[in-house]
Design a protein around this motif. Structure first.
Motif, PDB file in Angstrom:
ATOM      1  N   TRP A 191      15.224  59.130  16.023  1.00 48.03           N
ATOM      2  CA  TRP A 191      14.252  58.013  16.106  1.00 48.03           C
ATOM      3  C   TRP A 191      12.237  58.100  16.348  1.00 48.03           C
ATOM      4  N   GLY A 192      12.624  59.012  16.563  1.00 48.11           N
ATOM      5  CA  GLY A 192      10.842  59.615  16.429  1.00 48.11           C
ATOM      6  C   GLY A 192      10.377  59.465  15.717  1.00 48.11           C
ATOM      7  N   GLU A 193      11.380  59.965  14.069  1.00 47.22           N
ATOM      8  CA  GLU A 193      10.212  59.319  12.976  1.00 47.22           C
ATOM      9  C   GLU A 193      11.040  57.863  12.406  1.00 47.22           C
ATOM     10  N   LYS A 194      11.811  57.216  12.856  1.00 47.93           N
ATOM     11  CA  LYS A 194      11.969  56.155  12.447  1.00 47.93           C
ATOM     12  C   LYS A 194      12.894  56.556  10.513  1.00 47.93           C
ATOM     13  N   THR A 195      13.645  57.907  10.887  1.00 52.51           N
ATOM     14  CA  THR A 195      14.781  57.951   9.742  1.00 52.51           C
ATOM     15  C   THR A 195      15.914  58.092  10.210  1.00 52.51           C
ATOM     16  N   ILE A 196      16.507  57.432   8.896  1.00 57.07           N
ATOM     17  CA  ILE A 196      18.229  58.133   8.798  1.00 57.07           C
ATOM     18  C   ILE A 196      18.132  59.777   7.633  1.00 57.07           C
ATOM     19  N   PHE A 238      17.139  48.501  14.641  1.00 54.83           N
ATOM     20  CA  PHE A 238      18.696  47.649  13.777  1.00 54.83           C
ATOM     21  C   PHE A 238      19.198  49.613  13.593  1.00 54.83           C
ATOM     22  N   TRP A 239      19.102  50.570  14.377  1.00 55.53           N
ATOM     23  CA  TRP A 239      19.323  51.672  13.641  1.00 55.53           C
ATOM     24  C   TRP A 239      21.100  51.577  13.310  1.00 55.53           C
ATOM     25  N   LYS A 240      21.401  50.839  14.728  1.00 62.98           N
ATOM     26  CA  LYS A 240      22.703  51.068  15.309  1.00 62.98           C
ATOM     27  C   LYS A 240      24.105  51.017  13.711  1.00 62.98           C
ATOM     28  N   PRO A 241      23.286  49.053  13.934  1.00 62.18           N
ATOM     29  CA  PRO A 241      24.349  48.927  12.765  1.00 62.18           C
ATOM     30  C   PRO A 241      23.758  49.327  11.134  1.00 62.18           C
ATOM     31  N   ILE A 242      22.390  49.662  10.905  1.00 60.57           N
ATOM     32  CA  ILE A 242      21.805  50.420   9.491  1.00 60.57           C
ATOM     33  C   ILE A 242      22.946  51.741   9.158  1.00 60.57           C
ATOM     34  N   SER A 243      23.043  52.465  10.409  1.00 64.25           N
ATOM     35  CA  SER A 243      23.638  53.837  10.462  1.00 64.25           C
ATOM     36  C   SER A 243      25.337  53.618  10.126  1.00 64.25           C
TER      37      SER A 243
END
Length: 535
Positions: free
Chosen positions: A477-482, A456-461
């Motif tokens: 994406w590789g580190e699963k961080t924002i 859900f990285w898109k809606p989170i970002s």
């Protein structure tokens, strides 16, 4: 037992074949059938003969032209001495003599004898392999001959999955190993400057025709690249076909998985052999080899000076000794170049350059009166560069220590303000390093997403960027961080996460509910179908 020695691809292949032969003999010896006993005897003796002949060949022993198995065994024993001690030799001799009678005259053998010989063969082979190569034959896999860590792990997985009776999983790992090696080979092979100019899409035919030609040419190039190390072009075509689609790999047999593994292993071995002998930039490599590397902490010094004639000015080459080792050379080179070309040192000379070989080069006036000034400039720079590097190192270490301290303080403040983070955030805080993008330092503030929330990285970002306190967010994406800009204070970050958390948790829960409902529907359908078919 001797210390383990590096295994060549040929040695690994022979040991893997020997292990497979031993496994087959062990399986044959278990059967109580009178029909399979002769085969068990022949296979057990074949294991011993194969192991002994391979050992003699590997040890480069002189073998009489008509030497039999027992004579060969004595030669190997004599060569290894105390390194190879086993009590199985009498049983191995009896097995060999019995095998001749079984194979040629059909002698009947009692199952108890086969069990004894099976145990003796296993002990004989394992002790011989251990004495020479210092390894357990059960641990020998094709991957042991591969140097590349990731490829070796993938091939090891592929071979292990074959043993576990999982051909589809084996093919998946084999295909991944091949793709990884192929990508590296492709990077080496590609011409640095293409021979032909690729036309623009509007230059030839139409868009559809252009894409067709592009795909055809790409496929031809990829095939030529892969076949060049395949050994057998037909085998590559077979391998590409069986690994092209998951549906094909799902129905693969163990024999096909073993065949694919053998192809990929051979290809990787040839690729690694190429890598060891290939030098992509020969000029740079030769210059690096010419460096006179220091053996102590003393600064670099002048080894020789050469002046070459030119039309206007003369070419000066100052050969240096005691230059830093490879891991320190680039920093030293950059710093020395900066020191030499600072205002006071540059005039009246042209730009100083430090070559890959560690020499200094410049164009200088023809007047010999400048010799003393030149010597002073170079000598001073060689001393200054060491002090400058020490200063930079101290500043860098102090900066890293400060960044680490700031990250720790931030984490402590965040823990004090909000002991628990939202369920979709695994960790939040400042990174212990600073990243420069487009000449500007990036924000160090990061949130690490959980495995459930990463999809859900898109809606989170998007939710973060829509918050009034956040200017921007960047996903890794590789580190699963924002990454979040600006670097909010702990209380501000907590508030932002709390504000957007209901929306994010609703999305995650909805997805879980949908997945659960889908699985429930699948099970219901499966149950009704069983009832309908009266299963």
């Amino acid at each position: 037992m001797t210390a383990p020695v590096p295994l060549s691809p040929e040695t690994v292949t022979n040991l893997v074949q020997l292990r497979a032969l031993l496994d087959s003999a062990d399986r044959a010896s278990i059967s109580n059938s009178s029909v399979t006993r002769p085969m068990a005897v022949v296979l057990l003796d074949a294991v011993n003969e194969r192991a002994t002949h391979f050992a003699a060949t590997y040890l480069n022993l002189t073998i009489p032209s008509r030497a039999g198995f027992e004579q060969l065994m004595e030669i190997v024993k004599g060569q290894l001495g105390a390194r190879w001690v086993t009590g199985t030799w009498p049983d191995i001799r009896r097995l060999h003599r019995t095998r001749n009678l079984v194979q040629h005259e059909g002698l009947e053998v009692d199952q108890k004898n086969i069990a004894t010989w099976a145990a003796a063969t296993a002990s004989y082979t394992r002790s011989l392999v251990s004495a020479i190569w210092g390894i357990n034959i059960n641990d020998v896999t094709l991957s042991k001959a591969v140097k590349h860590d990731e490829i070796r792990e993938l091939l090891d997985t592929a071979e292990r999955k074959i043993k576990e009776g999982m051909p589809s999983e084996s093919l998946t790992a084999t295909s991944a190993a091949f793709d990884l090696a192929y990508k590296s080979w492709k990077d080496y092979y590609r011409r640095r400057i293409p021979f032909h100019h690729k036309p623009m899409q509007r230059d030839i035919v139409d868009q559809k025709g252009f894409k067709y030609l592009e795909k055809e040419i790409t496929e031809a190039n990829e095939t030529s690249l892969a076949v060049s190390l395949a050994g057998d072009a037909g085998e590559y075509v077979w391998f590409r076909d069986i690994t092209a689609h998951e549906t094909d790999m799902e129905v693969a047999t163990l024999d096909e998985a073993q065949r694919a593994l053998g192809f990929a292993f051979g290809w990787v071995i040839r690729w690694e052999a190429f890598q060891e002998s290939f030098i992509p930039n020969r000029r740079r490599a030769r210059e690096q080899a010419a460096r006179r590397v220091r053996k102590s902490s003393r600064p670099a010094s002048v080894h020789a000076v050469k002046v070459a004639r030119g039309r206007g000015n003369w070419r000066l080459t100052v050969e240096l000794a005691d230059v830093p080792p490879a891991e320190e050379f680039d920093v030293w080179r950059r710093t020395l170049t900066t020191v030499l070309n600072s205002g006071a040192n540059l005039a009246p000379y042209h730009f100083w350059s430090v070559t890959e070989s560690g020499n200094l080069e410049n164009w200088i006036p023809k007047e010999p009166d400048s010799a003393g000034d030149l010597a002073e400039v170079v000598s001073s720079a060689l001393l200054t560069v060491e002090e400058e590097i020490r200063k930079q190192r101290q500043e860098r270490e102090a900066s890293l220590e400060e960044l680490k301290r700031e990250a720790q303080v931030y984490a402590q403040d965040l823990e004090r303000i909000s002991p628990t983070l939202p369920s979709w955030v695994r960790k939040a805080g400042l990174a212990e390093h600073r990243t420069i993008m487009a000449g500007k330092p990036e924000s160090r503030l990061r949130i690490i997403l959980t495995d459930d929330s990463i999809d859900f990285w898109k809606p989170i970002s998007s939710a973060l960027q829509q918050h009034s306190s956040v200017h921007s967010s960047m996903v890794n994406w590789g580190e699963k961080t924002i990454g979040i800009t600006p670097e909010l204070k702990p209380a501000e970050l907590c508030q932002v996460l709390l504000d957007i958390s209901p929306e994010i948790e609703a999305l995650i829960n909805q997805k879980k509910s949908e997945d659960s409902q889908m699985e429930e529907n699948r099970l219901t359908l499966e149950s009704r179908l069983r009832d309908a078919f009266r299963l």
